[in-house]
Scaffold this motif. Structure first.
Motif, PDB file in Angstrom:
ATOM      1  N   UNK A 153      -8.333  10.329  57.316  1.00  0.00           N
ATOM      2  CA  UNK A 153      -8.169   9.248  56.345  1.00  0.00           C
ATOM      3  C   UNK A 153      -9.236   8.173  56.518  1.00  0.00           C
ATOM      4  N   UNK A 154      -9.873   8.107  57.711  1.00  0.00           N
ATOM      5  CA  UNK A 154     -10.993   7.166  57.892  1.00  0.00           C
ATOM      6  C   UNK A 154     -12.339   7.802  57.512  1.00  0.00           C
ATOM      7  N   UNK A 155     -12.292   9.049  57.030  1.00  0.00           N
ATOM      8  CA  UNK A 155     -13.498   9.718  56.558  1.00  0.00           C
ATOM      9  C   UNK A 155     -14.424  10.224  57.654  1.00  0.00           C
ATOM     10  N   UNK A 156     -13.983  10.151  58.909  1.00  0.00           N
ATOM     11  CA  UNK A 156     -14.882  10.450  60.024  1.00  0.00           C
ATOM     12  C   UNK A 156     -15.125  11.943  60.220  1.00  0.00           C
ATOM     13  N   UNK A 157     -14.225  12.783  59.754  1.00  0.00           N
ATOM     14  CA  UNK A 157     -14.373  14.225  59.990  1.00  0.00           C
ATOM     15  C   UNK A 157     -13.497  14.981  59.000  1.00  0.00           C
ATOM     16  N   UNK A 158     -13.837  16.264  58.853  1.00  0.00           N
ATOM     17  CA  UNK A 158     -13.026  17.100  57.983  1.00  0.00           C
ATOM     18  C   UNK A 158     -13.103  18.539  58.465  1.00  0.00           C
ATOM     19  N   UNK A 159     -12.264  19.368  57.887  1.00  0.00           N
ATOM     20  CA  UNK A 159     -12.290  20.793  58.216  1.00  0.00           C
ATOM     21  C   UNK A 159     -12.091  21.580  56.934  1.00  0.00           C
ATOM     22  N   UNK A 160     -12.732  22.734  56.870  1.00  0.00           N
ATOM     23  CA  UNK A 160     -12.655  23.605  55.701  1.00  0.00           C
ATOM     24  C   UNK A 160     -11.750  24.790  56.007  1.00  0.00           C
ATOM     25  N   UNK A 161     -10.999  25.207  55.013  1.00  0.00           N
ATOM     26  CA  UNK A 161     -10.109  26.352  55.174  1.00  0.00           C
ATOM     27  C   UNK A 161     -10.871  27.644  54.895  1.00  0.00           C
ATOM     28  N   UNK A 162     -11.196  28.360  55.962  1.00  0.00           N
ATOM     29  CA  UNK A 162     -12.003  29.580  55.828  1.00  0.00           C
ATOM     30  C   UNK A 162     -11.233  30.750  55.227  1.00  0.00           C
ATOM     31  N   UNK A 163      -9.959  30.569  54.963  1.00  0.00           N
ATOM     32  CA  UNK A 163      -9.242  31.595  54.190  1.00  0.00           C
ATOM     33  C   UNK A 163      -9.790  31.670  52.769  1.00  0.00           C
TER      34      UNK A 163
END
Ligand SMILES: [Zn+2]
Length: 116
Positions: free
Chosen positions: A81-91
């Motif tokens: 929510x602070x925009x510092x990181x994210x992850x992608x769903x490789x499915x």
């Protein structure tokens, strides 16, 4: 390169280099969504999620937003929510693109350590 998109194609991503591994997690949300995550801190990647294309689910400590496509409902990514990181769903990537990528199990339900 690993390419992914939700079923309808509104949200797309590219992982520029093959990650060392992706993560499956047994926490309360990931086990239900059956996701495989690649992390922005570990891997060069780009996400194209147009404004308004996804809806976000936030709960508990409210430090992560879990995003799904508004049209086809595929879980696409989570974002801090602070925009510092994210992850992608490789499915959302093809089997061919994911061939040879190690899948590691993360104990998000309890110890927050890798199980393998
Ligand atoms: Zn979609």
């Amino acid at each position: 390169m690993i390419k992914g998109s939700c079923h309808c194609g509104a949200v797309t991503f590219e992982i520029l280099e093959q990650p060392d591994f992706v993560i499956t997690c047994n926490c309360s949300i990931c086990r239900r969504l059956n996701t495989r995550w690649a992390y922005s801190q570990r891997t060069k990647m780009t996400l194209r999620a147009p404004e308004g294309a996804t809806h976000a689910y936030v709960w508990g400590d409210k430090d992560l937003e879990f995003h799904a496509c508004k049209t086809c409902n595929c879980t696409t990514h989570w974002m801090a929510t602070d925009g510092s990181r994210y992850a992608l769903n490789c499915q959302l990537a093809s089997e061919a693109d994911m061939e040879g990528v190690r899948v590691r199990r993360f104990d998000g339900a309890d110890t927050w350590e890798l199980l393998d």
